[in-house]
Design a protein around this motif. Structure first.
Motif, PDB file in Angstrom:
ATOM      1  N   VAL A   1      -8.412   8.756 -14.055  1.00  0.00           N
ATOM      2  CA  VAL A   1      -7.729   9.914 -14.648  1.00  0.00           C
ATOM      3  C   VAL A   1      -6.257   9.947 -14.220  1.00  0.00           C
ATOM      4  N   LEU A   2      -5.467  10.643 -15.030  1.00  0.00           N
ATOM      5  CA  LEU A   2      -4.059  10.879 -14.702  1.00  0.00           C
ATOM      6  C   LEU A   2      -3.871  12.389 -14.567  1.00  0.00           C
ATOM      7  N   VAL A   3      -3.562  12.847 -13.359  1.00  0.00           N
ATOM      8  CA  VAL A   3      -3.401  14.293 -13.156  1.00  0.00           C
ATOM      9  C   VAL A   3      -1.964  14.676 -13.499  1.00  0.00           C
ATOM     10  N   LEU A   4      -1.822  15.723 -14.332  1.00  0.00           N
ATOM     11  CA  LEU A   4      -0.486  16.152 -14.770  1.00  0.00           C
ATOM     12  C   LEU A   4      -0.016  17.326 -13.928  1.00  0.00           C
TER      13      LEU A   4
ATOM     14  N   PRO B   1      -8.922  20.210 -10.006  1.00  0.00           N
ATOM     15  CA  PRO B   1      -8.493  20.998  -8.846  1.00  0.00           C
ATOM     16  C   PRO B   1      -7.456  20.225  -8.029  1.00  0.00           C
ATOM     17  N   ILE B   2      -6.394  20.915  -7.644  1.00  0.00           N
ATOM     18  CA  ILE B   2      -5.386  20.272  -6.784  1.00  0.00           C
ATOM     19  C   ILE B   2      -4.998  21.242  -5.658  1.00  0.00           C
ATOM     20  N   ILE B   3      -4.356  20.717  -4.649  1.00  0.00           N
ATOM     21  CA  ILE B   3      -3.770  21.548  -3.596  1.00  0.00           C
ATOM     22  C   ILE B   3      -2.259  21.392  -3.737  1.00  0.00           C
TER      23      ILE B   3
ATOM     24  N   ILE C   1      -8.098  11.810 -19.213  1.00  0.00           N
ATOM     25  CA  ILE C   1      -9.169  10.890 -18.823  1.00  0.00           C
ATOM     26  C   ILE C   1      -9.029   9.616 -19.646  1.00  0.00           C
ATOM     27  N   PHE C   2      -8.923   8.485 -18.974  1.00  0.00           N
ATOM     28  CA  PHE C   2      -8.828   7.213 -19.685  1.00  0.00           C
ATOM     29  C   PHE C   2     -10.227   6.643 -19.851  1.00  0.00           C
ATOM     30  N   GLY C   3     -10.598   6.377 -21.087  1.00  0.00           N
ATOM     31  CA  GLY C   3     -11.932   5.819 -21.325  1.00  0.00           C
ATOM     32  C   GLY C   3     -12.745   6.773 -22.177  1.00  0.00           C
TER      33      GLY C   3
ATOM     34  N   ARG D   1     -10.051  10.088  -5.245  1.00  0.00           N
ATOM     35  CA  ARG D   1      -9.765   8.754  -5.775  1.00  0.00           C
ATOM     36  C   ARG D   1      -9.440   8.762  -7.274  1.00  0.00           C
ATOM     37  N   LEU D   2      -9.422   9.966  -7.858  1.00  0.00           N
ATOM     38  CA  LEU D   2      -8.959  10.139  -9.228  1.00  0.00           C
ATOM     39  C   LEU D   2      -9.775   9.362 -10.272  1.00  0.00           C
TER      40      LEU D   2
END
Ligand SMILES: C[S@@+](CC[C@H](N)C(=O)[O-])C[C@H]1O[C@@H](n2cnc3c(N)ncnc32)[C@H](O)[C@@H]1O
Length: 161
Positions: free
Chosen positions: A46-49, A71-73, A86-88, A110-111
């Motif tokens: 995945v690529l988090v924006l 979810p991010i911090i 999401i790639f795929g 680990r994304l």
């Protein structure tokens, strides 16, 4: 070259899948053979924006309908919800409220996301996940609400003791 197990995320995709383009939900992922419960369907990076990036740009594009909450911090240590591309195949699964047969699990460090069959899936079935309760489109699986006259007829049939 052999890679040590801890050095990489093993990618895996179930081969027994096909995309059908013209379903009532647009394109969808279908089983071309029976798939046993718990089979790994796909492992997707995945690529988090950034939250601002998402608000300023992505929300105004069609890609917005393909992203997942992530979810991010933030820099101040606060928990926030960002969006991830999401790639795929993960971007191709349609939603079903009643007939989901695929579950997914995030690895936020680990994304990547792992998709698994939540039950035995028969050849010909569409693979669907849940998008949650807040859909941004009309769910074609949901029966239309009864017309007011039908609703009244149904109410009149209810007998009160
Ligand atoms: C992540 S995409 C899934 C792939 C998409 N069907 C395509 O052709 O690219 C999400 C979009 O699929 C459609 N979709 C998914 N589940 C649906 C459902 N239950 N009812 C109607 N449309 C659905 C909606 O247009 C939604 O915005």
């Amino acid at each position: 070259m052999d890679l040590p197990a801890a050095s990489h995320i093993p990618l895996q995709r179930c081969p027994d899948l096909g995309i059908i383009s013209d379903t009532p939900k647009g394109r969808g992922v279908f089983a071309t053979r029976d798939i046993p419960a718990k089979t790994v369907i796909d492992v997707c990076p995945v690529l988090v924006l950034g939250i601002e990036e998402n608000k300023k740009h992505l929300e105004h594009t069609s890609l917005y309908h393909y992203t997942y909450n992530w979810p991010i911090i933030d820099q101040d240590g606060k928990k926030k919800v960002a969006q991830a591309v999401i790639f795929g195949l993960g971007s191709m699964f349609n939603h079903s409220t009643q007939e989901q047969n695929v579950v997914w699990e995030r690895d936020a460090d680990r994304l990547f996301i792992t998709y698994r069959a939540s039950r035995d899936i028969c050849a010909g079935e569409e693979l669907c996940i849940s998008y949650g309760d807040h859909l941004t489109f009309k769910d074609v699986d949901c029966p239309a609400p009864p017309r007011p006259d039908e609703e009244m007829a149904q109410l009149n049939q209810i007998q009160l003791d």
